[in-house]
Design an enzyme around this catalytic site. Structure first.
Site, PDB file in Angstrom:
ATOM      1  CG  LEU A  76      -2.265  -0.690   1.155  1.00 21.43           C
ATOM      2  CD1 LEU A  76      -2.131  -2.160   0.815  1.00 21.43           C
ATOM      3  CD2 LEU A  76      -3.029  -0.532   2.468  1.00 21.43           C
ATOM      4  CG  ASN A 102      13.258  -2.690  -3.660  1.00 23.27           C
ATOM      5  OD1 ASN A 102      14.118  -3.284  -4.321  1.00 23.27           O
ATOM      6  ND2 ASN A 102      13.386  -1.427  -3.291  1.00 23.27           N
ATOM      7  CE1 TYR A 148      -1.042   7.205  -6.069  1.00 21.19           C
ATOM      8  CE2 TYR A 148      -2.960   7.838  -7.358  1.00 21.19           C
ATOM      9  CZ  TYR A 148      -2.408   7.135  -6.310  1.00 21.19           C
ATOM     10  OH  TYR A 148      -3.202   6.365  -5.501  1.00 21.19           O
TER      11      TYR A 148
END
Length: 325
Positions: A76, A102, A148
């Site tokens: 999140l 990652n 974004y």
């Protein structure tokens, strides 16, 4: 640890949605590791969980590798309001892309199931209304929101490439406008901004004429959808829209908040921000059919649960409201 208990990592775990998710997972008997760099998350959101022996909180930025042992990952971590993700757009793209790499690497090593919190912003300013998951979007790749929008779109690409290349058990949820207690009071999102302005009897700012629409999902409903998707079989990947299909104009939202707060605030107008979507409404057929999920909290009921949280913040001296989304 019981046979049904899992070790679950929640990145962005001290954020608005992340803190509610941690709470629900702990209540289900799981061990939860919340990771947050506190760019928008706040320790106070999970302070009440710190005494729980199954809960751990770690300050960490997921643009750097993380070495832990987990069974599931809810990714999140990412600033989710324009005022925050545009403040450092390069870092926003990095957390969406490098952070995803990652976490996918961690999932691959630990053979963990991983869920990506994507966004309705991948649809951009949609030319199709309402938006089904099959719609590929209308996004400006060089605009001020692109860090974004395109960051999340690239994260979805990475998740499916890890699935194709490594058979990783992935889940992708596209989250529509969500609100509730623990929203950041200065995040510039329309619900928090309007409530803060109304409680202080300040003018409520409508962008354009207030006719643009949004669909507002209460946070408890969203968390239920996230957990249901995580628990689906391996072949279910998404992306799946999670949001409330009840559509309201921004003007209607402002009028509801003024009524519910008993405010004397007046409505004022300002120009629309660049690339601001005029319509946002999810098609949730997949969520209904695959997850057995549908929202249960109406906008009126959700606002009645949310306003007391902001009323307490105002009483404590949090008085700043930013330009609304």
């Amino acid at each position: 640890m019981s046979l049904t208990s899992k070790r679950i990592l929640v990145t962005g775990g001290a954020g608005f949605v992340g803190s509610h998710l941690c709470e629900r997972l702990l209540a289900s008997g799981h061990d939860v590791l919340a990771v947050d760099n506190y760019y928008t998350g706040r320790r106070m959101n999970v302070a009440h969980l710190l005494e729980n022996p199954r809960f751990e909180l770690l300050r960490h930025d997921i643009t750097f590798p993380l070495y832990v042992e987990v069974d599931e990952i809810y990714n999140l971590a990412c600033p989710a309001s324009p005022i925050h993700y545009q403040r450092d757009p390069v870092q926003t793209t990095k957390v969406s892309v490098i952070g995803a790499i990652n976490m996918l690497g961690l999932a691959k090593r630990t053979k963990a199931r991983i869920l990506q919190a994507s966004t309705s912003e991948v649809y951009g300013d949609p030319t199709i209304h309402p938006q089904p998951e099959t719609y590929r979007g209308n996004v400006n790749p060089i605009g001020p929101r692109a860090c974004y929008d395109e960051g999340k779109r690239c994260a979805e690409t990475l998740f499916f490439d890890y699935r194709r290349q490594h058979d990783l058990p992935i889940k992708i949820v596209r989250i529509f406008n969500t609100y509730g207690p623990r929203m950041h009071p200065n995040d510039g999102r329309v619900v928090s901004n309007f409530i803060m302005q109304a409680l202080q009897h300040q003018p409520i700012t409508l962008y354009g004429d207030g006719s643009q629409t949004r669909s507002f999902c209460y946070v408890d409903d969203l968390v239920d959808g996230l957990i249901r998707l995580m628990n689906t079989p391996h072949e279910v990947t998404g992306p799946i829209n999670i949001g409330n299909p009840a559509e309201f104009t921004i003007r209607q939202l402002a009028e509801k908040i003024i009524h519910l707060t008993g405010s004397s605030a007046e409505l004022v107008t300002a120009p629309l921000p660049e690339d601001d979507p005029l319509q946002r409404q999810p098609v949730i057929d997949q969520a209904r059919d695959i997850l057995g999920w549908a929202p249960t909290v109406s906008l009126d009921d959700g606002l009645k649960r949310t306003i007391p949280y902001f009323r307490a913040l105002v009483a404590e001296g949090h008085t700043e409201a930013r330009a609304a989304e």
